[in-house]
Motif scaffolding. Structure first.
Motif, PDB file in Angstrom:
ATOM      1  N   PHE A  42      -3.027   3.864  -2.552  1.00  0.00           N
ATOM      2  CA  PHE A  42      -2.928   2.921  -3.672  1.00  0.00           C
ATOM      3  C   PHE A  42      -2.630   1.552  -3.086  1.00  0.00           C
ATOM      4  N   LEU A  62      -0.775   9.296  -8.420  1.00  0.00           N
ATOM      5  CA  LEU A  62      -1.391   9.188  -7.103  1.00  0.00           C
ATOM      6  C   LEU A  62      -1.514  10.575  -6.470  1.00  0.00           C
ATOM      7  N   SER A 105      -1.755  -2.397  -4.130  1.00  0.00           N
ATOM      8  CA  SER A 105      -1.351  -3.280  -5.229  1.00  0.00           C
ATOM      9  C   SER A 105      -2.209  -4.533  -5.235  1.00  0.00           C
ATOM     10  N   TYR A 117       0.918   5.056 -12.630  1.00  0.00           N
ATOM     11  CA  TYR A 117      -0.249   5.462 -11.840  1.00  0.00           C
ATOM     12  C   TYR A 117       0.045   6.800 -11.173  1.00  0.00           C
ATOM     13  N   GLU A 176       0.843  -1.189   0.000  1.00  0.00           N
ATOM     14  CA  GLU A 176       0.000   0.000   0.000  1.00  0.00           C
ATOM     15  C   GLU A 176       0.882   1.245   0.000  1.00  0.00           C
TER      16      GLU A 176
END
Length: 277
Positions: free
Chosen positions: A244, A238, A246, A236, A109
């Motif tokens: 985020f 963020l 995974s 990505y 994370e």
């Protein structure tokens, strides 16, 4: 792959998680077994020099903040929380056991509190390091399409990096299954030999990378296995304060291949399917 004590995978997981929860280090990178930094590159879209430029281009270095442990119905969860040395970026490495199946889950994370967006260019769900023999091999699954995606290909691992990735975008598993078997000490049978099974819980493009490095004067070699989403064209962006997470990497190890096909369905019914009935 094998720890002192019981051969029960659940007991082995507890041994590993207990180790991770007690190790006192200042750099997560020394936790080579399960937590060799899966984050490869992040960056800020900044223009300038000095510290701002350094923050935009620096390599990941994560300092350990703390490790938390909890239990739920006999299963254990370890969360190793880290912080980037320069960016206001926090990375949490999570590992959770599932005793009924003998499968270990891992994921990463990422969250930050920078002034602007942070771009994640490359990330793995796991990146463990193994000690393997000269006859180590990998079994991959892929084919030409429907009903052929589970064709077996067995290959010996030689020094260098072998990448197994899918690029189909929509239903890429029809060409490359997000699953592999690793046999670190040479060919295994249904009942003999060490086998590691890995499955990426992701419906999009995936990637396995197996980096084999020789040891000077030794027959054994180091193998770093990276597994997760395929980063090609999939960076990505963020935003601050938005986490985020995974995809989960599910993996297990056993003596002989026969046990693994039973473990993953048990884990899938318990942890993945919304309505197992």
């Amino acid at each position: 792959l094998r720890f002192q004590g019981s051969e029960d995978p659940a007991d082995q997981f507890v041994h590993v998680l207990d180790h991770l929860g007690k190790v006192l280090v200042t750099e997560v990178g020394v936790l080579a077994f399960c937590l060799r930094i899966p984050i490869r590159r992040v960056g800020r879209r900044l223009v300038g020099t000095g510290r701002e430029h350094q923050r935009a281009l620096h390599e990941q270095r994560l300092a350990l903040v703390r490790a938390d442990r909890s239990t739920d119905d006999g299963d254990e969860l370890v969360r190793v929380r880290t912080r980037d040395e320069l960016l206001e970026l926090h990375v949490t490495f999570s590992a959770r056991t599932h005793r009924v199946s003998g499968v270990l889950e891992q994921w990463v994370e990422v969250e930050h509190h920078e002034d602007g967006p942070v771009t994640i260019w490359d990330l793995d769900s796991i990146a463990p390091t193994f000690l393997v023999g000269p006859e180590a091999q990998v079994v991959q699954f892929g084919g030409a399409g429907w009903a052929d995606e589970w064709a077996w290909t067995t290959e010996r691992l030689t020094p260098g990096t072998k990448v197994l990735d899918s690029m189909g975008g929509i239903q890429p598993h029809l060409q490359r299954a997000p699953f592999l078997l690793l046999e670190p000490n040479g060919p295994a049978t249904e009942t003999e030999g060490d086998v590691v099974g890995c499955s990426i819980a992701w419906g999009g493009n995936t990637r396995f990378a197996l980096d084999v490095r020789p040891r000077s004067g030794e027959a054994t070699r180091d193998l770093r296995l990276r597994a997760g989403t395929n980063p090609t064209g999939a960076h990505y962006v963020l935003d601050p304060g938005v986490p985020f997470v995974s995809p989960t990497e599910a993996w297990t190890w056993a003596t002989g291949r026969a046990e693994l096909p039973a473990r993953f369905p048990r884990w899938t019914r318990a942890r993945v399917l919304r309505d197992p009935a």
